[in-house]
Design a protein around this motif. Structure first.
Motif, PDB file in Angstrom:
ATOM      1  N   ILE A  88      -0.863   4.680  -1.643  1.00 56.94           N
ATOM      2  CA  ILE A  88      -1.488   5.661  -0.738  1.00 56.94           C
ATOM      3  C   ILE A  88      -0.770   7.007  -0.837  1.00 56.94           C
ATOM      4  CG2 ILE A  88      -1.995   6.218   1.676  1.00 56.94           C
ATOM      5  CD1 ILE A  88      -3.724   3.971   0.409  1.00 56.94           C
ATOM      6  N   THR A  90      -9.139  10.226   3.361  1.00 57.98           N
ATOM      7  CA  THR A  90      -9.939   8.996   3.417  1.00 57.98           C
ATOM      8  C   THR A  90      -9.932   8.376   2.037  1.00 57.98           C
ATOM      9  OG1 THR A  90     -11.370   9.986   5.103  1.00 57.98           O
ATOM     10  CG2 THR A  90     -12.190   8.028   3.970  1.00 57.98           C
ATOM     11  N   ASN A 102      -1.397   4.460   8.318  1.00 55.98           N
ATOM     12  CA  ASN A 102      -2.855   4.280   8.455  1.00 55.98           C
ATOM     13  C   ASN A 102      -3.204   4.487   9.921  1.00 55.98           C
ATOM     14  OD1 ASN A 102      -2.080   1.925   9.734  1.00 55.98           O
ATOM     15  ND2 ASN A 102      -2.648   0.578   8.022  1.00 55.98           N
ATOM     16  N   SER A 103      -4.338   3.994  10.357  1.00 58.65           N
ATOM     17  CA  SER A 103      -4.777   4.250  11.738  1.00 58.65           C
ATOM     18  C   SER A 103      -4.019   3.426  12.768  1.00 58.65           C
ATOM     19  CB  SER A 103      -6.276   3.983  11.871  1.00 58.65           C
ATOM     20  OG  SER A 103      -6.559   2.652  11.448  1.00 58.65           O
ATOM     21  N   THR A 104      -3.227   2.413  12.307  1.00 55.82           N
ATOM     22  CA  THR A 104      -2.562   1.534  13.285  1.00 55.82           C
ATOM     23  C   THR A 104      -1.034   1.544  13.215  1.00 55.82           C
ATOM     24  OG1 THR A 104      -2.707  -0.354  11.757  1.00 55.82           O
ATOM     25  CG2 THR A 104      -4.538  -0.039  13.338  1.00 55.82           C
ATOM     26  N   ASN A 135       0.779  -1.238   0.000  1.00 49.44           N
ATOM     27  CA  ASN A 135       0.000   0.000   0.000  1.00 49.44           C
ATOM     28  C   ASN A 135       0.815   1.294   0.000  1.00 49.44           C
ATOM     29  OD1 ASN A 135      -2.570  -1.102  -0.021  1.00 49.44           O
ATOM     30  ND2 ASN A 135      -2.563  -1.445   2.189  1.00 49.44           N
ATOM     31  N   GLN A 140     -11.000   4.816   0.010  1.00 47.26           N
ATOM     32  CA  GLN A 140     -11.771   3.564   0.061  1.00 47.26           C
ATOM     33  C   GLN A 140     -12.243   3.269   1.481  1.00 47.26           C
ATOM     34  OE1 GLN A 140      -9.101   0.701  -1.813  1.00 47.26           O
ATOM     35  NE2 GLN A 140      -9.948   1.145  -3.843  1.00 47.26           N
ATOM     36  N   GLY A 141     -12.722   4.332   2.149  1.00 48.21           N
ATOM     37  CA  GLY A 141     -13.328   4.195   3.476  1.00 48.21           C
ATOM     38  C   GLY A 141     -12.361   4.136   4.631  1.00 48.21           C
ATOM     39  N   GLU A 142     -11.053   4.137   4.347  1.00 51.53           N
ATOM     40  CA  GLU A 142     -10.068   4.054   5.434  1.00 51.53           C
ATOM     41  C   GLU A 142      -9.272   5.354   5.513  1.00 51.53           C
ATOM     42  OE1 GLU A 142      -6.350   1.231   6.972  1.00 51.53           O
ATOM     43  OE2 GLU A 142      -7.593   0.573   5.295  1.00 51.53           O
ATOM     44  N   LYS A 143      -8.923   5.770   6.759  1.00 49.41           N
ATOM     45  CA  LYS A 143      -8.175   7.009   6.959  1.00 49.41           C
ATOM     46  C   LYS A 143      -6.664   6.749   6.876  1.00 49.41           C
ATOM     47  CE  LYS A 143     -10.818  10.453   9.490  1.00 49.41           C
ATOM     48  NZ  LYS A 143     -10.831  11.312  10.674  1.00 49.41           N
ATOM     49  N   TYR A 144      -5.981   7.735   6.225  1.00 45.59           N
ATOM     50  CA  TYR A 144      -4.523   7.664   6.120  1.00 45.59           C
ATOM     51  C   TYR A 144      -3.935   9.030   6.477  1.00 45.59           C
ATOM     52  CZ  TYR A 144      -5.176   3.261   3.621  1.00 45.59           C
ATOM     53  OH  TYR A 144      -5.532   1.974   3.293  1.00 45.59           O
TER      54      TYR A 144
END
Length: 715
Positions: free
Chosen positions: A441, A485, A527-529, A437, A487-491
C-alpha cells in the motif's frame, strides 16, 4: 589596469621599494607589485620603459610586456586557459632574455669570485701584497659591483636600504685594510640574495603547476564535424567530445557515453567518480576511459575551475596581519640599526678609550646586521606554500589572512543539514503491524510522488522488491498526507494528524511517541480501521562526520558546536552520534547569527555551512567556511571553500594552517634571534663582518627551507 608578469624579484624588501618607485611615476599611484606571485598591476598610461628601468635596477624584468586587459573575460580566458602560465617564457621580450639568463650568470660570477677569493688566501704569503689586494678587489667587484652601484646611487639620494648599508660596510672595510673580510662579505651577500630568490621561486613554481591544470583546447562537434578550438571560444550549448585521458574543457553535462572522471583538480578527491548521461561534470576534470560527449553549461570564464584559479591567484596578493606588521617593523628597523652602528663607532673611542679602527670595524658589522631581508621573508613563502597545498586538496582559501585565521580558531560551529548530515531524508526505522499489506500500500501511494519523504520511503521499499498496485483515486491533503483508493478500499498515508479517522491503540501510540522522542519524522500508513505500519525518517548522518569531528578535536579545536533549525530532540541525537561538544536546536537564521556572536565573545569562531542558507552566520563568524561541491554561491560567500561535498579534508586544512602559523613564528624568532646574537657580540667586540652577514644568510636559508617543508605532503 593591465597585468604584467615580473621575474627576478629576489627580495621582498626590494620588491616593496620597487613598488614605491613605480607609484611615483606619472599615473603610477595605483600600481602594485607582488613579491609572492611576481605580478605587477599597472595603469595603462604608465610608461613601460620607465617601469622596466626601475625593475632593472634590482635585476628584475617584465616577462611579457604586451598589455593584458583586466576585463573579466580576457583575464580569465588568457590566464586560466594556461596561455600565460604555460607559455610566458616562450613569449619573452628581448630584454627579458638577457635578464632571464641572470640566475645562471649570477651563479657563474659568484663561483669565479669564490675561486679568486680562495686563490688570494693561498697566495698572500707567497706574493707581494699588491697582487693579493688586486685579486681580492677583482673578486669583490665580480660579486658585489651591482650592490655597490645601487648603494652609491642610494647614498646620493640619502636612501638607506640593504644595498646602501652593504656599500658603506664594503667601503669602510676597504678603508681600514680589511680586504679579505670585505671580499667574503660581498660573496656571502651575493649568495644570500640568490638563495632568497630561489626560495620564493620554488613556492611560485608550485603555485604555477597548480594553475596549469586548466585545459587549453577542446574538440567541438558541429554538424557532425570535429574541430579543435581554444576553450575561450566555447559557448553555452556547444557539444564537445572528450576522449580518454583528455580534460573536460568547462562545466557541463554528459549527453552521451559513460566513464569515470578524475575530479582531483577541483575537489582534491583522488578516487574517480562514475558519470552517465544527464550527470554534471566540472571543467578541468579528466576523463579516465571511453569517449564522452559533453554539453557546455558554462563558458570557461564562468566555470568552477576558472573561478578557483582566479581566486587562488588573488589569494597570494593579500597580506596577513603578521606580514603587515613585519613590513611596518622593517621600515623602522633599518634606521634604528644605522643609529646603533654610529653609537658603536663613536661611544667606545670617545668615552671609553677604545681604538677607533676596532670600533669602526664593529660599527660596519652592525650596519650589515641591519639587513631586513630574512625578516621579511619569514612569512610570504610559508603563506604561498600553505595556500597552494590546500588548493591541491580541493580547499580554496581566499587569502593569506584567512589561512592565518584558520590556524588560530578554537571554536568551530557547524550547520547540521547538508554539513554533518547528507541533507536527504532517510528511513531509519520501520514498524509493521500488517505485514501482508503495509509495504504494498505504501509503495502504491508513494510511487508517483516527488515529495522528498516519498522518495526516501520508495528507496526503502525498493530494497524489499515489493510490487505495486495502481490506485483508482488519489487525493492530497495539504500539510497532512494522501488519501488513496486501491482496489475499492480507502487508505491514508501521512503524519499523525492525518490519522484522526481511527482510534490509535495504546501500543501504537507508545511506538509513535518513541519514534518522535528519537527525533524522527513519521510517515504512517492506515486503512479505514487501523494503522498498517509506519516509517521513522531522519536526515542521514554522513559516514565521515564522527571521524572528522574527532580529527578536528585532535587538530586543536577545543569547542565544536552544532546549530540547526530542527527541533531539540533531533539536534541532541545528531550531536551525540557525531561527537560535537555542544548543540542548539530550533534556530532561525537570525538565531544562528546571535549564537555566533555569543560564541565569538569566548573565542575565535569559524562557521561552516552550505554557503546559501547560512550566509548571515557565515558572514558574522570571524571565518566563514562553505562546502558546496563547487557551487557558485559557496565560492562567492565564504572565506574558505571545501570543494568536496563532505568535511573529510577540513582537519588537514586546519593542521596545515596551524603549521604555517607555527613556521612563521619560528621564522620570525630565528630571523630576529640571530640578529640579536650578532648585535650582542659587539659588547665584547667579537662581531665580525662575516659573522654579521652569516647571521642574515643563516636566517634566510633556515627560513626558506622551513617554509618549503609545508609543501611536503605526508603519504
Amino acid at each position: 589596469m593591465e597585468e604584467l608578469r615580473v621575474k627576478g624579484l629576489s627580495c621582498a624588501n626590494c620588491t616593496r621599494e620597487l613598488e614605491e618607485q613605480i607609484q611615483k611615476l606619472e599615473h603610477g599611484q595605483s600600481a602594485t607589485l607582488s613579491y609572492n606571485s611576481g605580478k605587477l598591476m599597472l595603469d595603462e598610461n604608465v610608461s613601460i620603459d620607465q617601469v622596466g628601468k626601475i625593475l632593472s635596477s634590482e635585476g628584475a624584468y617584465i616577462v611579457k610586456p604586451e598589455k593584458v586587459q583586466l576585463n573579466k573575460e580576457h583575464k580569465q580566458d588568457e590566464d586560466h586557459s594556461g596561455h600565460n602560465h604555460g607559455s610566458n617564457d616562450n613569449n619573452t621580450h628581448d630584454h627579458g632574455h638577457v635578464h632571464g639568463q641572470g640566475g645562471a650568470n649570477i651563479k657563474l660570477l659568484l663561483g669565479i669570485s669564490a675561486v679568486l677569493f680562495v686563490a688570494a688566501i693561498f697566495l698572500q704569503s707567497h706574493v707581494h701584497q699588491a697582487i693579493t689586494i688586486s685579486i681580492y678587489l677583482i673578486s669583490m667587484s665580480i660579486s658585489g659591483y651591482s650592490t655597490f652601484l645601487k648603494g652609491a646611487k642610494n647614498l646620493l639620494k640619502f636612501k638607506f636600504n640593504i644595498d646602501t648599508l652593504m656599500t658603506i660596510a664594503l667601503v669602510g672595510a676597504i678603508g681600514i685594510g680589511e680586504w679579505k673580510e670585505a671580499t667574503l662579505v660581498a660573496i656571502l651577500f651575493g649568495v644570500n640574495e640568490l638563495l632568497e630568490g630561489l626560495g620564493m621561486e620554488k613556492a611560485r613554481r608550485s603555485m604555477e603547476v597548480l594553475l596549469q591544470v586548466a585545459p587549453k583546447e577542446a574538440t567541438l562537434i558541429q554538424d557532425g564535424k570535429e574541430t579543435v578550438v581554444p576553450i575561450a571560444s566555447l559557448q553555452v550549448g556547444n557539444v564537445v567530445m572528450v576522449r580518454a585521458g583528455e580534460k573536460i574543457p568547462s562545466d557541463g553535462s554528459v549527453v552521451e557515453g559513460k566513464s569515470s572522471v578524475n575530479e582531483a583538480a577541483i575537489t582534491g578527491e583522488s578516487l574517480p567518480i562514475e558519470k552517465s548521461p544527464g550527470e554534471s561534470v566540472f571543467g578541468g576534470s579528466i576523463n579516465n576511459e571511453g569517449v564522452m560527449k559533453i554539453k557546455i553549461d558554462k563558458a570557461y570564464k564562468d566555470s568552477s575551475l576558472a573561478k578557483i584559479l582566479h581566486l587562488v591567484e588573488e589569494a597570494q596578493e593579500t597580506k596577513t596581519p603578521t606580514e603587515l606588521f613585519i613590513n611596518k617593523f622593517a621600515k623602522y628597523y633599518t634606521p634604528i640599526i644605522i643609529a646603533v652602528a654610529f653609537l658603536v663607532i663613536l661611544i667606545p673611542p670617545l668615552f671609553l678609550g677604545g681604538d677607533w679602527k676596532t670600533w669602526l670595524y664593529q660599527g660596519l658589522a652592525v650596519l650589515i646586521v641591519g639587513c631586513p631581508c630574512a625578516l621579511i621573508l619569514s612569512s610570504p613563502i610559508a603563506i604561498v606554500a600553505g595556500i597552494t597545498l590546500n588548493a591541491r586538496n580541493g580547499i580554496l582559501i581566499k587569502g593569506g589572512v584567512f589561512l592565518e585565521q584558520l590556524g588560530k580558531i578554537d571554536t568551530l560551529a557547524f550547520d547540521k543539514t547538508g554539513t554533518l548530515t547528507k541533507g536527504e531524508p532517510h528511513v531509519e526505522t520501520v514498524i509493521e503491524y500488517d505485514e501482508g499489506n503495509f509495504y504494498t500500500i505504501a509503495a502504491s501511494i508513494e510511487k508517483s510522488s516527488s515529495h522528498p519523504l516519498a522518495k526516501a520511503v520508495m528507496k526503502k521499499i525498493e530494497e524489499q522488491g515489493t510490487k505495486t498496485i495502481d490506485p483508482e483515486e488519489v487525493e492530497t491533503i495539504s500539510g497532512q498526507g494522501i488519501v488513496a483508493t486501491i482496489q475499492g478500499e480507502k487508505y491514508w498515508l501521512g503524519n499523525e494528524k492525518s490519522m484522526n479517522h481511527i482510534t490509535i491503540t495504546a501500543k501504537v501510540q507508545q511506538d509513535i511517541d518513541q519514534l518522535k522522542e528519537n527525533g524522527l519524522t513519521l510517515v504512517i500508513v492506515a486503512n479505514s480501521t487501523h494503522i498498517l505500519g509506519m516509517f521513522g525518517i531522519s536526515d542521514e548522518i554522513r559516514e565521515e562526520s564522527k571521524e572528522v569531528i574527532a580529527a578536528i578535536h585532535r587538530a586543536g579545536i577545543r569547542h565544536t558546536v552544532m546549530l540547526t533549525g530542527d527541533h531539540q530532540k533531533t539536534a541532541e541525537k545528531v550531536a551525540k552520534l557525531v561527537g560535537v561538544t555542544d548543540y542548539f536546536g530550533n534556530l532561525l537564521p537570525e538565531d544562528k547569527v546571535e549564537k555566533i556572536k555569543m560564541l565569538s565573545q569566548k573565542g575565535k569562531v569559524a562557521m561552516i555551512g552550505d554557503g546559501i542558507n547560512d550566509a548571515p552566520a557565515l558572514a558574522t563568524a570571524q571565518l566563514g567556511i562553505a562546502m558546496g561541491k563547487g557551487t557558485d554561491s559557496a565560492i562567492e560567500t565564504a572565506d574558505i571553500v571545501l570543494m568536496q561535498d563532505h568535511l573529510g579534508k577540513l582537519p588537514e586544512a586546519i593542521a596545515i594552517a596551524k603549521k604555517v602559523n607555527l613556521i612563521v613564528k619560528i621564522n620570525l624568532s630565528l630571523a630576529l634571534g640571530l640578529k640579536l646574537i650578532a648585535l650582542l657580540l659587539t659588547i665584547p667586540g667579537l662581531l665580525t663582518l662575516w659573522i654579521a652577514i652569516l647571521s642574515d644568510m643563516g636566517a634566510t636559508v633556515i627560513v626558506t627551507l622551513l617554509s618549503l617543508t609545508i609543501l611536503i605532503k605526508k603519504k
